[in-house]
Design a protein around this motif. Structure first.
Motif, PDB file in Angstrom:
ATOM      1  N   ASN A   1       1.104  -1.344  -0.091  1.00 23.53           N
ATOM      2  CA  ASN A   1       0.033  -0.045   0.005  1.00 23.53           C
ATOM      3  C   ASN A   1       0.243   1.251   0.161  1.00 23.53           C
ATOM      4  O   ASN A   1       0.355   2.145  -0.960  1.00 23.53           O
ATOM      5  CB  ASN A   1      -1.364  -0.382   1.226  1.00 23.53           C
ATOM      6  CG  ASN A   1      -1.717  -0.729   0.890  1.00 23.53           C
ATOM      7  OD1 ASN A   1      -2.031  -1.282  -0.212  1.00 23.53           O
ATOM      8  ND2 ASN A   1      -2.801  -1.018   2.084  1.00 23.53           N
ATOM      9  N   VAL A   2       1.982   1.553   0.697  1.00 22.38           N
ATOM     10  CA  VAL A   2       2.922   2.337   1.063  1.00 22.38           C
ATOM     11  C   VAL A   2       3.559   2.584  -0.229  1.00 22.38           C
ATOM     12  O   VAL A   2       3.318   4.041  -0.696  1.00 22.38           O
ATOM     13  CB  VAL A   2       3.513   2.213   1.418  1.00 22.38           C
ATOM     14  CG1 VAL A   2       5.133   3.336   2.303  1.00 22.38           C
ATOM     15  CG2 VAL A   2       3.453   1.845   3.534  1.00 22.38           C
ATOM     16  N   ARG A   3       3.613   1.518  -1.303  1.00 19.85           N
ATOM     17  CA  ARG A   3       4.401   1.647  -2.075  1.00 19.85           C
ATOM     18  C   ARG A   3       3.823   1.740  -3.339  1.00 19.85           C
ATOM     19  O   ARG A   3       4.138   2.892  -4.230  1.00 19.85           O
ATOM     20  CB  ARG A   3       4.826   0.317  -2.607  1.00 19.85           C
ATOM     21  CG  ARG A   3       6.173   0.563  -4.214  1.00 19.85           C
ATOM     22  CD  ARG A   3       6.362  -0.723  -4.499  1.00 19.85           C
ATOM     23  NE  ARG A   3       7.603  -1.744  -3.234  1.00 19.85           N
ATOM     24  CZ  ARG A   3       9.025  -1.310  -3.005  1.00 19.85           C
ATOM     25  NH1 ARG A   3       9.382  -0.459  -4.530  1.00 19.85           N
ATOM     26  NH2 ARG A   3       9.452  -2.056  -1.549  1.00 19.85           N
ATOM     27  N   HIS A   4       2.586   1.937  -3.280  1.00 24.38           N
ATOM     28  CA  HIS A   4       1.371   2.135  -4.263  1.00 24.38           C
ATOM     29  C   HIS A   4       1.123   3.504  -4.212  1.00 24.38           C
ATOM     30  O   HIS A   4       1.052   4.096  -5.042  1.00 24.38           O
ATOM     31  CB  HIS A   4       0.247   1.549  -4.530  1.00 24.38           C
ATOM     32  CG  HIS A   4      -0.623   2.104  -5.122  1.00 24.38           C
ATOM     33  ND1 HIS A   4      -1.369   2.460  -4.697  1.00 24.38           N
ATOM     34  CD2 HIS A   4      -1.234   1.320  -6.439  1.00 24.38           C
ATOM     35  CE1 HIS A   4      -2.781   2.625  -5.741  1.00 24.38           C
ATOM     36  NE2 HIS A   4      -2.247   2.147  -6.776  1.00 24.38           N
ATOM     37  N   ALA A   5       1.278   4.441  -3.162  1.00 20.94           N
ATOM     38  CA  ALA A   5       0.706   5.776  -2.862  1.00 20.94           C
ATOM     39  C   ALA A   5       2.061   6.401  -3.146  1.00 20.94           C
ATOM     40  O   ALA A   5       1.821   7.776  -3.859  1.00 20.94           O
ATOM     41  CB  ALA A   5       0.992   5.945  -1.554  1.00 20.94           C
ATOM     42  N   PHE A   6       3.250   5.898  -2.838  1.00 21.76           N
ATOM     43  CA  PHE A   6       4.707   6.928  -4.022  1.00 21.76           C
ATOM     44  C   PHE A   6       4.457   6.307  -5.113  1.00 21.76           C
ATOM     45  O   PHE A   6       4.876   7.630  -6.023  1.00 21.76           O
ATOM     46  CB  PHE A   6       5.681   6.082  -3.531  1.00 21.76           C
ATOM     47  CG  PHE A   6       6.009   6.668  -1.970  1.00 21.76           C
ATOM     48  CD1 PHE A   6       7.043   7.691  -1.479  1.00 21.76           C
ATOM     49  CD2 PHE A   6       6.429   5.811  -0.805  1.00 21.76           C
ATOM     50  CE1 PHE A   6       7.406   7.818  -0.701  1.00 21.76           C
ATOM     51  CE2 PHE A   6       6.460   5.730   0.325  1.00 21.76           C
ATOM     52  CZ  PHE A   6       7.309   7.511   0.256  1.00 21.76           C
ATOM     53  N   THR A   7       4.369   5.443  -5.920  1.00 22.28           N
ATOM     54  CA  THR A   7       4.692   5.569  -6.795  1.00 22.28           C
ATOM     55  C   THR A   7       3.176   5.879  -7.979  1.00 22.28           C
ATOM     56  O   THR A   7       3.183   6.620  -9.084  1.00 22.28           O
ATOM     57  CB  THR A   7       4.502   3.742  -7.331  1.00 22.28           C
ATOM     58  OG1 THR A   7       3.533   3.438  -7.422  1.00 22.28           O
ATOM     59  CG2 THR A   7       5.950   3.325  -7.759  1.00 22.28           C
ATOM     60  N   LYS A   8       2.474   6.473  -7.236  1.00 22.47           N
ATOM     61  CA  LYS A   8       0.677   6.719  -8.048  1.00 22.47           C
ATOM     62  C   LYS A   8       1.167   8.163  -7.728  1.00 22.47           C
ATOM     63  O   LYS A   8       0.795   8.265  -9.730  1.00 22.47           O
ATOM     64  CB  LYS A   8      -0.310   6.301  -7.457  1.00 22.47           C
ATOM     65  CG  LYS A   8      -1.457   7.049  -8.328  1.00 22.47           C
ATOM     66  CD  LYS A   8      -2.913   5.972  -6.858  1.00 22.47           C
ATOM     67  CE  LYS A   8      -4.179   7.058  -7.642  1.00 22.47           C
ATOM     68  NZ  LYS A   8      -5.282   6.526  -7.440  1.00 22.47           N
ATOM     69  N   HIS A   9       1.415   8.659  -7.387  1.00 23.55           N
ATOM     70  CA  HIS A   9       1.713   9.923  -7.370  1.00 23.55           C
ATOM     71  C   HIS A   9       3.484  10.797  -7.440  1.00 23.55           C
ATOM     72  O   HIS A   9       3.601  11.836  -7.272  1.00 23.55           O
ATOM     73  CB  HIS A   9       1.642  10.255  -5.631  1.00 23.55           C
ATOM     74  CG  HIS A   9      -0.102  10.217  -5.535  1.00 23.55           C
ATOM     75  ND1 HIS A   9      -1.544  10.842  -6.801  1.00 23.55           N
ATOM     76  CD2 HIS A   9      -0.668   9.259  -4.907  1.00 23.55           C
ATOM     77  CE1 HIS A   9      -2.174  10.259  -5.700  1.00 23.55           C
ATOM     78  NE2 HIS A   9      -1.851   9.081  -4.858  1.00 23.55           N
ATOM     79  N   GLY A  10       3.890   9.764  -8.365  1.00 16.60           N
ATOM     80  CA  GLY A  10       5.285  10.390  -8.671  1.00 16.60           C
ATOM     81  C   GLY A  10       6.588  10.261  -7.806  1.00 16.60           C
ATOM     82  O   GLY A  10       7.513  11.472  -7.628  1.00 16.60           O
ATOM     83  N   GLY A  11       6.323   9.622  -7.306  1.00 15.71           N
ATOM     84  CA  GLY A  11       7.616   9.484  -6.420  1.00 15.71           C
ATOM     85  C   GLY A  11       7.783   7.363  -6.247  1.00 15.71           C
ATOM     86  O   GLY A  11       7.763   6.930  -7.064  1.00 15.71           O
ATOM     87  N   ASN A  12       8.757   8.044  -5.142  1.00 20.37           N
ATOM     88  CA  ASN A  12       8.946   6.441  -4.586  1.00 20.37           C
ATOM     89  C   ASN A  12       9.972   5.710  -3.302  1.00 20.37           C
ATOM     90  O   ASN A  12      10.123   6.568  -2.931  1.00 20.37           O
ATOM     91  CB  ASN A  12      10.691   6.107  -6.141  1.00 20.37           C
ATOM     92  CG  ASN A  12      11.979   7.096  -6.109  1.00 20.37           C
ATOM     93  OD1 ASN A  12      11.638   8.179  -6.640  1.00 20.37           O
ATOM     94  ND2 ASN A  12      12.766   6.559  -5.205  1.00 20.37           N
TER      95      ASN A  12
END
Length: 246
Positions: free
Chosen positions: A112-123
């Protein structure tokens, strides 16, 4: 430090709606459960529990709800098995982000945390990739009110062992070393001061200024993380544009 209000720029959003407040209370209840499991339900003998209760009160959690949470934690210790995990990474435009999690399912939380990062232009990065940009400090935030003398408050704060006292537009921000947080907080409580915030947190050394477009994207990332039941706290070094509204 740039920005008209450092505290408002870096604080994790607490939310104003009843729905968000209920979610905050649920998360604090989980922290109470972990604190009770670690050190028992006696406030006098459990500094960690005292700190969590102070955080609960600053979040306007009713006293009877706090008491019920402690009693519930005392009766359900056999079922409470949460892992404390810290994730680090970068949001859009290289914003440094730290996510604290309490979870009974590491795989779910990591995904879930990884998805939040990648979905919004982060990593999401490796452990230690951004934490060196932050310092662990106690922070107590007091609202400016008529009748509250700034000089007297500053002397009270510094005499109690605080590291720093800063006056901002609408609040006073008290900073302590983590080991001094409890004693400073209790000294201020004994003078019947009320807090907008009282907790040990990660404070960035410097802020990263972001534009309106990046702020909008990053705010969506923050909202997704903070809506996750496993996520307890989110810290970052973004400096939002003045007047930015989510």
């Amino acid at each position: 430090m740039s920005g008209h209000s450092k505290w408002h720029n870096i604080q994790a959003k607490k939310g104003k709606t009843d729905a968000k407040r209920g979610k905050i209370f649920t998360k604090i209840g989980k922290e109470i459960m972990v604190a009770v499991k670690t050190g028992g339900a006696n406030l006098d003998a459990n500094p960690r529990l005292r700190d969590v209760v102070a955080k609960a009160k600053a979040s306007n959690m009713p006293n009877d709800t706090i008491t019920r949470s402690i009693k519930k934690a005392s009766g359900e210790l056999g079922d409470a098995n949460f892992d404390e995990i810290v994730y680090e990474g970068y949001g859009p435009a290289g914003i440094a982000v730290i996510v604290n999690v309490l979870t009974d399912n590491k795989n779910r939380s990591a995904g879930n945390v990884r998805h939040a990062f990648t979905k919004h232009g982060g990593n999401m990065g490796s452990t230690g990739c951004v934490s060196f940009m932050f310092q662990k400090k106690g922070q107590i935030v007091i609202e400016k009110k008529d009748g509250l003398d700034e000089d007297e408050l500053m002397m009270m704060v510094l005499d109690s062992g605080a590291e720093d006292f800063e006056a901002e537009d609408e609040v006073y921000v008290v900073t302590t070393e983590p080991e001094d947080f409890g004693s400073v907080r209790e000294a201020l409580e004994s003078n019947e001061l009320e807090f907008l915030e009282a907790e040990i947190k990660m404070i960035p050394d410097t802020l990263t200024a972001i534009d309106e477009s990046t702020a909008t994207k990053f705010q969506k990332m923050l909202d997704q993380l903070e809506d996750d039941d496993d996520v307890q706290d989110v810290y970052h070094n973004a400096e939002f544009p003045e007047g930015f509204e989510e």
